[in-house]
Design a protein around this motif. Structure first.
Motif, short mmCIF file in Angstrom:
data_model
loop_
_atom_site.label_atom_id
_atom_site.label_comp_id
_atom_site.label_asym_id
_atom_site.label_seq_id
_atom_site.Cartn_x
_atom_site.Cartn_y
_atom_site.Cartn_z
N ARG A 51 0.81 -1.22 0.00
CA ARG A 51 0.00 0.00 0.00
C ARG A 51 0.84 1.26 0.00
O ARG A 51 0.37 2.34 -0.35
N SER B 98 -4.76 12.18 -6.40
CA SER B 98 -4.67 12.28 -4.94
C SER B 98 -4.12 11.00 -4.33
O SER B 98 -4.59 9.90 -4.63
N SER C 3 -4.38 10.26 -1.14
CA SER C 3 -5.34 9.77 -0.15
C SER C 3 -6.43 8.94 -0.81
O SER C 3 -6.88 7.92 -0.25
N ASP C 4 -6.86 9.31 -2.00
CA ASP C 4 -7.90 8.55 -2.69
C ASP C 4 -7.40 7.16 -3.04
O ASP C 4 -8.10 6.16 -2.84
N VAL D 3 -5.01 5.44 -1.60
CA VAL D 3 -4.81 4.65 -0.38
C VAL D 3 -6.15 4.21 0.19
O VAL D 3 -6.31 3.06 0.62
N GLN D 4 -7.13 5.10 0.19
CA GLN D 4 -8.45 4.76 0.74
C GLN D 4 -9.13 3.65 -0.08
O GLN D 4 -9.86 2.82 0.47
N ARG D 5 -8.85 3.61 -1.37
CA ARG D 5 -9.49 2.62 -2.23
C ARG D 5 -8.65 1.35 -2.37
O ARG D 5 -8.99 0.48 -3.16
N ASP E 11 -10.44 -2.04 -2.41
CA ASP E 11 -11.16 -2.25 -3.67
C ASP E 11 -10.20 -2.59 -4.80
O ASP E 11 -10.49 -3.46 -5.64
N TYR F 132 -2.58 -2.65 9.34
CA TYR F 132 -3.62 -2.45 8.34
C TYR F 132 -3.70 -3.63 7.37
O TYR F 132 -4.76 -4.23 7.16
#
Length: 346
Positions: free
Chosen positions: A110, A127, A129-130, A132-134, A137, A182
């Motif tokens: 990640r 981005s 953050s986008d 990493v957040q996804r 998925d 994580y």
């Protein structure tokens, strides 16, 4: 004593006086030595924007190493998924699996594997953050795209089939890699094999593996192994000397401010170089490493395997080279891998 399977983690280091082409030649030599010594798997990392590391593209490096060997598994340790479109990763590894069936591993991480500016460039300004957040998925998308049935993608009101390659007979196994809890939690949730980056700092391993094993939601048993830095030499003193170039490289990452980019030092340069950190902090860098004679390193490796309940250890051979030694080989890295693999297989 029960045998322990040995793997290799390779950053494709590039040292002073060595071209990238020569470093790749040294990696092929190391891989052939590992294959002959019975090493189980050989993984290539992903790092960017540093002169001391050539492992910028794991799929390309995997193809080079797989072509130079015949038996061991070859994979990524790992592909930093936020840097790439899931379909691209799926196509690359489906193609590798088709070319080298039953020998390819896809390890996914990640982290960006680089500095923020290079990360921005890799993601074309998207981005961080986008991405990493996804990440969860994206992992599942990679697996779906690689599957023999492919994945259904909804675009507007229509559903379309996307298949990474229609000719691969099987998908390579996906491993999740991490240096925090994580990925341990996500791997357990998705029922995927998992590796904690013990070679980074040697801390948090027990907690991460316990979390992974205790929250396992997949079929069968959870699968993991241990990663560790190692150097083998005739004496402990010589092994510590050979460790100095990598020790300097890792210590420089702890120094505040912009990272100084330079090739990996030779042992000669590292012996004479000023310390980038106070002596105690500099010495502490190698505390988790296995540094010594072949017998000492093998004994320490067995103790680690027993402590963390694993039957496989992946060694990153962090032995440097002296000026004047062959530039198309890393003789001390080869020795470290062969000696450790031979002793742990017994």
């Amino acid at each position: 004593m029960s045998p322990i399977t040995v793997g290799v983690l390779d950053l494709l280091p590039v040292r002073t006086g060595q071209t990238t082409a020569q470093a790749l030649g040294a990696a092929r030599s190391l891989a052939r030595a590992a294959d002959e010594a019975g090493v189980g798997r050989y993984w290539l990392a992903e790092h960017h924007n540093t002169l001391s590391v050539a492992s910028t593209s794991p799929p390309v490096a995997i193809a080079l190493i797989a072509a130079a060997t015949t038996r061991m598994r070859v994979g990524s340790g790992g592909v930093m998924l936020p840097n790439h479109a899931p379909l691209v990763v799926a196509e690359q590894f489906a193609l590798l699996e088709a070319a080298y069936p039953g020998r390819i591993d896809l390890g996914i991480g990640r982290a960006p594997g680089t500095d923020p500016v290079t990360s921005w460039a890799l993601r074309a300004g998207a981005s961080d953050s986008d991405a990493v957040q996804r990440f969860p998925d994206y992992v599942q998308q990679v697996m779906a795209f690689m599957s023999t049935d492919g994945a259904a993608v909804q675009i507007g009101s229509r559903q379309h089939e996307v298949v990474a390659t229609p000719h691969a007979q099987e998908a390579p196994p996906v491993w999740l890699l991490g240096s925090s809890d994580y990925s341990a939690r996500l791997a357990a949730q998705l029922g995927l094999p998992y590796v904690f980056a013990h070679h980074f700092a040697g801390r948090g391993t027990a907690e991460a593996l316990e979390l992974y094993r205790s929250t396992w939601a997949g079929e069968g048993e959870p699968e993991t192994f241990l990663t560790v830095n190692a150097v083998v030499a005739d004496t402990s003193e010589e092994a510590r000397r050979l460790a100095l170039p990598f020790q300097h490289m890792m210590a420089s990452l702890l120094v505040p401010g912009p990272m100084k980019r330079r090739p990996l030092m030779t042992v000669d340069e590292a012996v004479e170089a000023p310390l980038p950190l106070p002596r105690s902090t500099f010495d502490a860098v190698t505390d988790p490493w296995l540094v010594g004679t072949a017998e000492e390193v093998a004994e320490q490796a067995r103790a680690l395997a027993e402590r963390f309940g694993v039957t496989e250890i992946m060694v990153q051979p962090v032995a440097g080279a002296y000026a004047g030694e062959p530039v198309d080989r890393d003789v001390h890295r080869e020795r470290t891998v062969v000696e450790v693999a031979t002793r742990l297989a017994a």
